[in-house]
Design a protein around this motif. Structure first.
Motif, short mmCIF file in Angstrom:
data_model
loop_
_atom_site.label_atom_id
_atom_site.label_comp_id
_atom_site.label_asym_id
_atom_site.label_seq_id
_atom_site.Cartn_x
_atom_site.Cartn_y
_atom_site.Cartn_z
N VAL A 97 -14.57 53.10 -39.89
CA VAL A 97 -13.75 54.49 -38.80
C VAL A 97 -13.18 53.83 -37.75
CG1 VAL A 97 -13.00 56.78 -38.11
CG2 VAL A 97 -15.41 56.14 -39.98
N ILE A 98 -12.03 53.68 -37.55
CA ILE A 98 -11.75 53.41 -36.12
C ILE A 98 -10.88 54.29 -35.60
CG2 ILE A 98 -9.98 51.54 -34.82
CD1 ILE A 98 -10.35 50.37 -37.10
N LEU A 99 -11.24 54.47 -34.50
CA LEU A 99 -9.94 55.64 -33.63
C LEU A 99 -9.57 54.64 -32.18
CD1 LEU A 99 -13.13 57.42 -33.88
CD2 LEU A 99 -11.92 59.15 -32.62
N GLN A 100 -8.45 54.67 -31.52
CA GLN A 100 -7.60 53.94 -30.75
C GLN A 100 -7.07 55.32 -29.72
OE1 GLN A 100 -4.92 53.82 -33.61
NE2 GLN A 100 -3.51 52.63 -31.93
N HIS A 101 -7.76 54.20 -28.59
CA HIS A 101 -6.76 54.93 -27.50
C HIS A 101 -6.03 53.23 -26.73
CE1 HIS A 101 -7.17 57.63 -24.14
NE2 HIS A 101 -6.07 57.28 -23.43
N THR A 102 -5.06 53.68 -28.14
CA THR A 102 -3.71 53.05 -27.65
C THR A 102 -2.71 53.14 -28.22
OG1 THR A 102 -4.30 51.00 -29.74
CG2 THR A 102 -5.03 50.29 -27.04
N ASP A 103 -1.59 52.77 -27.99
CA ASP A 103 -0.33 53.44 -28.49
C ASP A 103 0.07 52.97 -29.71
OD1 ASP A 103 -0.84 54.23 -26.49
OD2 ASP A 103 0.49 53.63 -25.21
N SER A 104 0.03 51.80 -30.22
CA SER A 104 0.82 51.59 -31.24
C SER A 104 0.63 52.00 -32.81
CB SER A 104 0.66 50.11 -31.85
OG SER A 104 0.12 48.90 -32.00
N THR A 105 0.71 51.39 -33.81
CA THR A 105 -0.23 52.41 -35.16
C THR A 105 -0.58 50.32 -35.93
OG1 THR A 105 2.40 51.10 -36.83
CG2 THR A 105 1.66 53.90 -35.32
N ALA A 106 -0.64 49.47 -35.06
CA ALA A 106 -0.96 48.53 -35.70
C ALA A 106 -2.60 48.72 -35.58
CB ALA A 106 -1.58 47.50 -34.51
N PRO A 107 -3.25 49.40 -35.63
CA PRO A 107 -5.17 49.71 -36.06
C PRO A 107 -4.84 50.81 -37.45
CG PRO A 107 -4.90 50.19 -33.17
CD PRO A 107 -3.56 49.89 -34.19
N LEU A 108 -4.29 51.37 -37.72
CA LEU A 108 -4.15 52.01 -38.61
C LEU A 108 -3.91 51.43 -39.81
CD1 LEU A 108 -2.40 54.89 -37.54
CD2 LEU A 108 -5.00 54.87 -38.22
N ALA A 109 -2.61 50.28 -39.12
CA ALA A 109 -2.20 49.38 -40.62
C ALA A 109 -3.37 48.38 -40.74
CB ALA A 109 -0.88 47.95 -40.09
N LYS A 110 -4.49 47.39 -40.42
CA LYS A 110 -5.39 47.47 -40.38
C LYS A 110 -6.05 47.80 -41.41
CE LYS A 110 -4.26 42.83 -38.86
NZ LYS A 110 -4.40 41.59 -39.78
N ALA A 111 -6.51 48.62 -40.87
CA ALA A 111 -7.28 50.13 -41.68
C ALA A 111 -7.50 50.18 -43.09
CB ALA A 111 -7.51 51.45 -40.87
N GLN A 112 -5.28 50.16 -43.19
CA GLN A 112 -5.23 50.51 -44.36
C GLN A 112 -5.55 48.98 -45.27
OE1 GLN A 112 -0.70 50.67 -44.70
NE2 GLN A 112 -1.45 52.97 -46.14
N GLU A 113 -5.32 48.10 -45.34
CA GLU A 113 -6.02 46.98 -45.89
C GLU A 113 -7.09 46.52 -45.94
OE1 GLU A 113 -5.31 43.04 -43.46
OE2 GLU A 113 -2.37 44.44 -42.77
N ALA A 114 -8.07 47.47 -44.55
CA ALA A 114 -9.38 47.24 -45.30
C ALA A 114 -10.45 48.23 -46.42
CB ALA A 114 -9.99 46.86 -44.23
N GLY A 115 -9.03 49.70 -46.37
CA GLY A 115 -9.59 50.65 -46.92
C GLY A 115 -9.86 51.12 -45.50
N ALA A 116 -10.07 51.54 -44.38
CA ALA A 116 -10.73 52.17 -43.56
C ALA A 116 -9.79 53.64 -43.96
CB ALA A 116 -11.52 51.33 -42.42
N ILE A 117 -10.78 53.99 -42.32
CA ILE A 117 -9.48 55.27 -41.80
C ILE A 117 -9.73 55.20 -40.24
CG2 ILE A 117 -10.23 56.84 -43.61
CD1 ILE A 117 -11.95 58.86 -42.35
N GLY A 118 -8.71 56.17 -39.92
CA GLY A 118 -8.51 56.07 -38.69
C GLY A 118 -7.27 57.00 -38.05
N PHE A 119 -6.84 57.58 -37.51
CA PHE A 119 -6.12 58.83 -37.09
C PHE A 119 -4.99 58.30 -35.58
CE2 PHE A 119 -11.06 58.84 -37.48
CZ PHE A 119 -10.56 60.38 -37.32
N GLY A 120 -4.04 58.93 -36.33
CA GLY A 120 -2.79 59.15 -35.14
C GLY A 120 -3.30 59.12 -33.54
#
Length: 358
Positions: free
Chosen positions: A212-235
């Protein structure tokens, strides 16, 4: 000369920050500087939606402009000066690192009103505004704690300032409330918007077993990486719904539009004043995006119940007993953190095994 004309005449000859209503025979020029591009899909995008809301609300009474992708530092001072010289009488600076440039330029243009997002320095012609992001982080942390299978949650931080540290602590506290085995891994990007750095940070977290990845940065890049790895994240800041229903299972949405509309209205009617505003879920400035069906119904219910408790004031995300990471007592049982404590937060809570960069 009638009374209305007399008042207008006196106002034109009087230089005062508490000016009467803005002259309606010309549009109020309102400027914005953004730290990222308007198409970032996150922080800057939401601020620009607020700018557009001003135009929709006031029509030809206002004229707005913006300068995007302004680095924090000397470039920000030049951009702010450019806006002031162009006749903008209200200027919104929408990133923490614009704080000192705002103060420097505001001192040179006392007849211009400045608003600085997430900062703490004010002057007669400088107001500040912020959102209680940590309230939304509590809700995201609750979902994260329930959803993790590895018991490892990752967090991508931008800069180690109180606003970001609040979010890390709030996310961790609420993840651990529902899952005592949760660990949190933190990687710093040292940027608000840098898709390459954010992707690298996400990859580093995923390599440590985070799911599970949370972020305090502005791009969608972490979500793209989570998608590749089968993890989840948040807008983050925006809904980022292009990644729903998974990996984006919910989001924190910054809704600046009501504040911007209100503050422009205050200039137009002559009631603008320098003040600090810090709003959250209750005021609608922090919104929780749709929780998708990737989240079990009972987890969704728990998250929304927490949101409602925060909004009503029944619950504060920083309520004791809470200790600092060094084991010292921070908040006693039932005690809540003050705004002053939160504004200066420079420590992790107990259970986070990491050091805050200096």
């Amino acid at each position: 000369m009638n009374r209305r004309d007399l008042i207008a005449s006196v106002a034109a000859m009087t230089v005062s920050l508490a000016a009467p209503a803005f002259a309606q025979d010309e549009p109020l020029k309102v400027g914005f500087i953004y730290v990222g591009p308007v198409g970032d899909g996150g922080w800057t995008y939401q601020h620009d939606l607020g700018r557009q809301a001003i135009e929709a609300e006031y029509g030809d009474k206002v004229e707005t402009t913006f300068i995007e992708s302004v680095p924090e530092g000397a470039d920000a001072e030049r951009a702010l000066t450019q806006l002031a010289l162009a006749g903008n009488k209200l200027i919104f600076a929408t990133s923490f690192g614009f704080m000192d440039p705002v103060m420097n330029v505001a001192a040179k243009f006392p007849d211009v009103k400045f608003e600085h997002a997430t900062g703490y320095k004010r002057a007669d012609n400088v107001a500040t505004y912020d959102a209680r992001f940590y309230e939304g982080r509590a809700v995201m942390g609750t979902i994260a704690g329930h959803m993790t299978e590895s018991n490892k949650i990752g967090y991508i931080g931008s800069f180690p300032i109180p606003e970001v540290i609040q979010g890390i602590n709030s996310s961790f506290i609420h993840a651990r409330k529902v899952n005592p085995d949760v660990e949190m891994k933190i990687v710093w990007a040292y940027s608000w918007f840098d898709p390459a750095k954010e992707a690298d940070a996400a990859s580093a977290l995923l390599a440590e077993g985070v799911d599970v990845i949370l972020q305090h940065t502005d791009s969608t890049a972490p979500l793209a990486k989570a998608q590749e790895a089968g993890a989840i994240g948040f807008g983050q800041a925006s809904d980022m719904s292009n990644f729903a229903p998974s990996p984006r299972v919910s989001s924190i949405i910054d809704n600046w539009a009501p504040y911007y509309v209100q503050r422009v209205g205050a200039v137009l009617d002559g009631t603008w004043e320098s003040k600090a505003t810090w709003a959250g879920i209750n005021e609608g400035e922090v919104e929780i995006g749709e929780i998708t069906d990737a989240v079990p119904a009972d987890v969704k219910d728990a998250a929304l119940a927490l949101k409602d408790q925060i909004a009503s004031g029944e619950y504060h995300p920083f309520t004791g007993p809470l200790n600092k990471a060094d084991g010292s007592v921070w908040l006693a049982d039932g005690q809540t953190a003050t705004d002053e404590e939160l504004s200066g937060m420079n420590f992790y809570v107990e259970g986070i095994d990491a050091e805050i960069p200096q």
